[in-house]
Design a protein around this motif. Sequence first.
Motif, PDB file in Angstrom:
ATOM      1  N   MET A 209       0.743  -1.317  -0.118  1.00 57.62           N
ATOM      2  CA  MET A 209      -0.055   0.056  -0.053  1.00 57.62           C
ATOM      3  C   MET A 209       0.886   1.385  -0.053  1.00 57.62           C
ATOM      4  O   MET A 209       0.790   2.205  -0.704  1.00 57.62           O
ATOM      5  CB  MET A 209      -0.906  -0.071   1.232  1.00 57.62           C
ATOM      6  CG  MET A 209      -1.989  -0.909   1.397  1.00 57.62           C
ATOM      7  SD  MET A 209      -3.307  -0.901   2.649  1.00 57.62           S
ATOM      8  CE  MET A 209      -2.506  -2.180   3.402  1.00 57.62           C
ATOM      9  N   LEU A 212       2.367   1.814  -3.349  1.00 57.02           N
ATOM     10  CA  LEU A 212       1.496   2.315  -4.483  1.00 57.02           C
ATOM     11  C   LEU A 212       1.121   3.818  -4.180  1.00 57.02           C
ATOM     12  O   LEU A 212       1.157   4.658  -5.054  1.00 57.02           O
ATOM     13  CB  LEU A 212       0.187   1.482  -4.179  1.00 57.02           C
ATOM     14  CG  LEU A 212      -0.006   0.290  -4.875  1.00 57.02           C
ATOM     15  CD1 LEU A 212      -1.384  -0.494  -4.454  1.00 57.02           C
ATOM     16  CD2 LEU A 212       0.004   0.186  -6.293  1.00 57.02           C
ATOM     17  N   TYR A 268      -7.971   1.189   7.637  1.00 56.75           N
ATOM     18  CA  TYR A 268      -7.420  -0.119   6.962  1.00 56.75           C
ATOM     19  C   TYR A 268      -7.152  -1.131   7.800  1.00 56.75           C
ATOM     20  O   TYR A 268      -6.939  -2.389   7.344  1.00 56.75           O
ATOM     21  CB  TYR A 268      -6.546   0.109   5.795  1.00 56.75           C
ATOM     22  CG  TYR A 268      -7.127   0.759   4.447  1.00 56.75           C
ATOM     23  CD1 TYR A 268      -8.164   1.904   4.911  1.00 56.75           C
ATOM     24  CD2 TYR A 268      -6.816   0.417   3.294  1.00 56.75           C
ATOM     25  CE1 TYR A 268      -8.650   2.305   3.444  1.00 56.75           C
ATOM     26  CE2 TYR A 268      -7.163   1.062   2.295  1.00 56.75           C
ATOM     27  CZ  TYR A 268      -8.114   1.948   2.428  1.00 56.75           C
ATOM     28  OH  TYR A 268      -8.721   2.210   1.023  1.00 56.75           O
ATOM     29  N   GLY A 330      -4.894  -8.252   0.913  1.00 51.96           N
ATOM     30  CA  GLY A 330      -5.230  -8.189  -0.538  1.00 51.96           C
ATOM     31  C   GLY A 330      -6.276  -7.051  -0.959  1.00 51.96           C
ATOM     32  O   GLY A 330      -6.277  -6.318  -1.900  1.00 51.96           O
ATOM     33  N   ILE A 331      -7.496  -7.244  -0.159  1.00 48.53           N
ATOM     34  CA  ILE A 331      -8.597  -6.320  -0.417  1.00 48.53           C
ATOM     35  C   ILE A 331      -8.108  -4.875  -0.147  1.00 48.53           C
ATOM     36  O   ILE A 331      -8.368  -4.000  -0.908  1.00 48.53           O
ATOM     37  CB  ILE A 331      -9.800  -6.588   0.427  1.00 48.53           C
ATOM     38  CG1 ILE A 331     -10.068  -8.085   0.000  1.00 48.53           C
ATOM     39  CG2 ILE A 331     -10.920  -5.609   0.363  1.00 48.53           C
ATOM     40  CD1 ILE A 331     -11.314  -8.794   1.073  1.00 48.53           C
ATOM     41  N   CYS A 332      -7.373  -4.597   0.838  1.00 54.34           N
ATOM     42  CA  CYS A 332      -6.827  -3.388   1.250  1.00 54.34           C
ATOM     43  C   CYS A 332      -5.992  -2.810   0.266  1.00 54.34           C
ATOM     44  O   CYS A 332      -6.080  -1.649  -0.287  1.00 54.34           O
ATOM     45  CB  CYS A 332      -6.378  -3.488   2.615  1.00 54.34           C
ATOM     46  SG  CYS A 332      -7.018  -3.740   4.027  1.00 54.34           S
ATOM     47  N   VAL A 333      -4.951  -3.389  -0.271  1.00 49.92           N
ATOM     48  CA  VAL A 333      -3.979  -3.042  -1.494  1.00 49.92           C
ATOM     49  C   VAL A 333      -4.841  -2.579  -2.507  1.00 49.92           C
ATOM     50  O   VAL A 333      -4.807  -1.772  -3.173  1.00 49.92           O
ATOM     51  CB  VAL A 333      -3.215  -4.153  -1.716  1.00 49.92           C
ATOM     52  CG1 VAL A 333      -2.385  -3.767  -2.925  1.00 49.92           C
ATOM     53  CG2 VAL A 333      -2.296  -4.621  -0.434  1.00 49.92           C
ATOM     54  N   ALA A 334      -6.197  -3.641  -2.968  1.00 52.41           N
ATOM     55  CA  ALA A 334      -6.929  -3.202  -4.079  1.00 52.41           C
ATOM     56  C   ALA A 334      -7.550  -1.987  -3.951  1.00 52.41           C
ATOM     57  O   ALA A 334      -7.575  -1.133  -4.729  1.00 52.41           O
ATOM     58  CB  ALA A 334      -7.767  -4.349  -4.377  1.00 52.41           C
ATOM     59  N   GLY A 335      -8.030  -1.682  -2.514  1.00 54.08           N
ATOM     60  CA  GLY A 335      -8.719  -0.528  -2.436  1.00 54.08           C
ATOM     61  C   GLY A 335      -7.722   0.693  -2.623  1.00 54.08           C
ATOM     62  O   GLY A 335      -8.320   1.895  -3.007  1.00 54.08           O
ATOM     63  N   ALA A 337      -4.916   0.795  -4.513  1.00 51.80           N
ATOM     64  CA  ALA A 337      -4.809   0.647  -6.059  1.00 51.80           C
ATOM     65  C   ALA A 337      -5.802   1.524  -6.788  1.00 51.80           C
ATOM     66  O   ALA A 337      -5.703   2.107  -7.895  1.00 51.80           O
ATOM     67  CB  ALA A 337      -4.712  -0.740  -6.466  1.00 51.80           C
ATOM     68  N   LEU A 338      -7.080   1.365  -6.406  1.00 55.56           N
ATOM     69  CA  LEU A 338      -8.279   1.860  -7.185  1.00 55.56           C
ATOM     70  C   LEU A 338      -8.659   3.210  -6.735  1.00 55.56           C
ATOM     71  O   LEU A 338      -9.261   3.958  -7.473  1.00 55.56           O
ATOM     72  CB  LEU A 338      -9.446   0.889  -6.884  1.00 55.56           C
ATOM     73  CG  LEU A 338      -9.492  -0.613  -7.566  1.00 55.56           C
ATOM     74  CD1 LEU A 338     -10.638  -1.596  -7.154  1.00 55.56           C
ATOM     75  CD2 LEU A 338      -9.333  -0.757  -8.990  1.00 55.56           C
TER      76      LEU A 338
END
Length: 338
Positions: A209, A212, A268, A330-335, A337-338
């Motif tokens: 995170m 990113l 998070y 993984g969900i946090c990282v996706a959040g 990234a988006l």
Amino acid sequence: MSGLVPMIATLTAFIIALLLGNPTITLLKRLKYGQTIREEGPNWHKSKQGTPTMGGILIAVGTAIGVAVAFCLSGLAGGNLKTELSTELSFVKIFAGLGLCFGMGFVGFADDYIKVVKKRNLGLTAMQKTVFQSLVVLGYLITLAMAGLSKTVVPFFGEIDISKGLGLVFWPIAFFFVYGFTNAVNLTDGIDGLASTVTFVVSAGFLAMATLLGLEGISTLCAAVAGACLGFLVFNWHPAKMFMGDTGSMFLGGAVVAFAFGIDRPIYLLLAGIIYLIEACSVILQVVYFKKTGKRLFKMSPIHHHFEKSGWSEVKIVIVFAAVTLVACGICVAGVAL
């Protein structure tokens, strides 16, 4: 060079923890700093009596040296980190974060010392521990506020101003958040390799995170803790040759909180640190349920002991809990990234 800085921190911290592992075990055995297994624990844990504890010192030393080496090499090479550290808030997030880690780690060390050396099995009293931890938390939050921390990011709402109006409620909530999560990590440290494995995954998640978000300083801190946890795991994996003790678990509790505040997304940690949260809630629910009904909701709390008493091996518990953490991170990282 910038992409290599966290990698240098990871490798340095891992190597330091790995190299110091056996000498630390030997020293702790010589000093007779062995773990005392409490009577109310699972019967099969009796075989762990006397296993060297306070090994969390490895994690703390590995992290400190990993960060120092990475920062020095980045400075020599003229990396982006120098520019980042020139900003007061960025500088404070990193070094106040380290202060939180070592402050909590010191409270844990005092607790371990009293248990092991002074032969008082419960260590610091609840009041003493609460006061010391509260002072560390207050020092951390006041430092962040004075450095100009004025926003936090909440999913679906974006940036929230925490410097005025209703946003000021963030600070008392943050106090209980930091205090609570530090102790939740402490509760997670109950079987071989659990706290160190879960925290390795959490550290890797926040590393992703922070990367990113372009926060090289926080990335380096996350990377160092991940490397130190991995090096410690060589000696802490089942059957453990050494335990981290409160020295390590409280240090790691401070670390995961510092990661979350470092990326301006403490909320998070509720998801990335889901295992810590479940462990703490299981203890609270067990106590409340027993007081209300006189019966136990779980076979034993924290909940990893419930699974142990249900027939799960320590290794299975660690793998499953780490897998849950990996998905949550993984969900946090996706959040991000988006």
